[in-house]
Write an enzyme that holds these catalytic residues in place. Structure first.
Site, PDB file in Angstrom:
ATOM      1  N   ARG A   1      42.648  37.337 116.153  1.00  0.00           N
ATOM      2  CA  ARG A   1      41.186  36.684 115.825  1.00  0.00           C
ATOM      3  C   ARG A   1      42.111  35.793 115.125  1.00  0.00           C
ATOM      4  NH1 ARG A   1      39.955  39.613 111.608  1.00  0.00           N
ATOM      5  NH2 ARG A   1      40.626  41.895 112.091  1.00  0.00           N
TER       6      ARG A   1
ATOM      7  N   HIS B   1      36.727  39.524 110.873  1.00  0.00           N
ATOM      8  CA  HIS B   1      36.183  40.346 111.632  1.00  0.00           C
ATOM      9  C   HIS B   1      34.589  40.227 111.985  1.00  0.00           C
ATOM     10  CE1 HIS B   1      34.822  43.692 114.109  1.00  0.00           C
ATOM     11  NE2 HIS B   1      34.095  43.963 113.374  1.00  0.00           N
TER      12      HIS B   1
ATOM     13  N   TYR C   1      44.613  42.190 104.744  1.00  0.00           N
ATOM     14  CA  TYR C   1      45.532  43.461 105.186  1.00  0.00           C
ATOM     15  C   TYR C   1      46.100  42.717 106.291  1.00  0.00           C
ATOM     16  CZ  TYR C   1      41.406  42.246 108.268  1.00  0.00           C
ATOM     17  OH  TYR C   1      40.019  41.314 109.022  1.00  0.00           O
TER      18      TYR C   1
END
Length: 394
Positions: free
Chosen positions: A288, A292, A301
């Site tokens: 990805r 998200h 993160y």
């Protein structure tokens, strides 16, 4: 019963699994030698005896069509992301980096097959004839999905993580009960979900029922490495495709950034299911490249170095390079695709800006098939509360 002191973690112990488990998870979720790949990141076509036959019909024109699909889907995704940032959509779920995984699988489906998406399968929707404009209502809050699942063979988006695996398994069981397995008119079901969903009970229940009833369902896991903010090593100690062994059906890992390999593996798996040899689990190993959702900040993160590494595996670039260097496709084709993508983006924007602004009562619409006195009371109370603010009735 007393608990041994060495079982009790120290108060200041860091959260998460032990370091050795994390390292094992990292090793276990690497691409590995079992990865099916037909087109390298450098655009080189490599032989794969097990799956070459499943894409033997993909000539230059067909590969150009796959490239065009990916470019247009990416452009629609980028335009929708911009629209959300400008306040025209409440949310958007980007697919950047997963175009090959979705287009390859989507183009493997036949007209009679059924697809069950999560909420990121804009590329599969494109392959099933769902126009990108029909996706916008969900993220603007004007509808729950503007397409006909029966006519398109594409179910409505599922927001609850993993729930579509139960729906897909039930539908596939119905295909078997109705005798639609085996023969020239056979059908299959394909269920799409992410790596994070594999930690949900609904997914495992779907696996169990599908295995017990030999349901003709392909479970298609897009392993994009991050379940929102949780990496793979927090999800599993073994590669995800190997989980299928515990349920008694085949599992395979494919390069999710290789549209040709995704098409070949998906065709094989769907034919297995149509022939009565289902279910099958496919793990499309991809990444990805964006957040998200547009409410997420991936820089909190994951490392920038990781993102830069995956940019070298871009699914569009490897096809473009192969078309140019390997097949001699000229600039006219790429200019035409770029013009088509510009036109699609303009049409998507115009459609979004012309959509109505949903009122506060919209969240109570179409919740139940029949009128509900309890829901009506909640709606009236909420609208009265909303109107009590200055400008609230507008």
């Amino acid at each position: 019963m007393s608990v041994p002191h060495d079982w009790i973690p120290a108060v200041d112990a860091p959260p998460g699994p032990p370091r050795e488990h994390v390292l094992a998870g990292l090793r276990g979720t690497d691409e590995g030698p079992d990865l099916v790949q037909l087109l390298t990141p450098e655009g080189e076509r490599i032989a794969c005896p097990a799956y070459d036959a499943h894409v033997a019909d993909v000539d230059t024109a067909a590969l150009q069509a796959l490239y065009r699909d990916m470019v247009l889907v990416r452009r629609a995704d980028r335009e929708a992301t911009a629209l959300q940032r400008q306040g025209e959509l409440g949310l958007w779920v980007p697919l950047l980096g997963q175009e090959a995984a979705q287009i390859g699988a989507g183009r493997a489906l036949r007209a009679g097959d059924m697809a069950f998406p999560s909420y990121r399968e804009h590329g599969v929707a494109w392959c099933r004839g769902v126009d990108p404009t029909e996706l916008l209502g969900i993220f603007r809050g004007t509808d729950h999905g503007g397409w006909d699942p029966v006519a398109t063979g594409f179910h409505l988006y599922t927001i609850v993580i993993g729930n579509q695996c139960l729906n897909a398994t039930g539908y596939a069981m119905g295909q078997r009960f109705d005798g639609r397995v085996g023969g020239p008119e056979a059908e299959a079901t394909m269920c799409f979900f992410g790596d994070g969903a594999t930690s949900q009970g609904d997914v495992h229940e779907g696996f169990v029922w599908a295995a017990v009833y030999d349901a003709p369902v392909v479970f298609y896991c897009q392993n994009n490495q991050w379940a929102i903010s949780e990496p793979n090593e927090r999800q599993t100690r073994v590669p995800l495709y190997r989980r299928a062994q515990g349920y008694g059906f085949p599992g395979i890992r494919v390069d999710g950034n290789d549209v040709l390999a995704c098409l070949a593996v998906s065709r094989w798996a769907l034919e297995e299911c149509r022939s009565g040899n289902g279910p099958v689990l496919i793990e499309a190993f991809t990444y990805r490249m964006d957040a998200h959702t547009t409410s997420d900040d991936p820089s909190r993160y994951r490392l920038a170095d990781e993102l830069e590494l995956w940019k070298l595996k871009d699914p569009l670039e490897r096809v473009r390079v192969h078309l140019v260097r390997g097949l001699g496709v000229g600039n006219d084709f790429f200019d035409e695709v770029a013009a088509d993508s510009d036109a699609l983006a303009a049409r998507l924007r115009a459609h979004c800006l012309a959509m109505p602004q949903p009122g506060p009562e919209r969240i109570f619409s179409h919740v139940y098939a029949e009128p509900s006195p309890e829901l009506d009371a909640q709606r009236d109370a909420y609208l009265a509360y909303h109107a009590s603010f200055e400008g609230g009735a507008e």
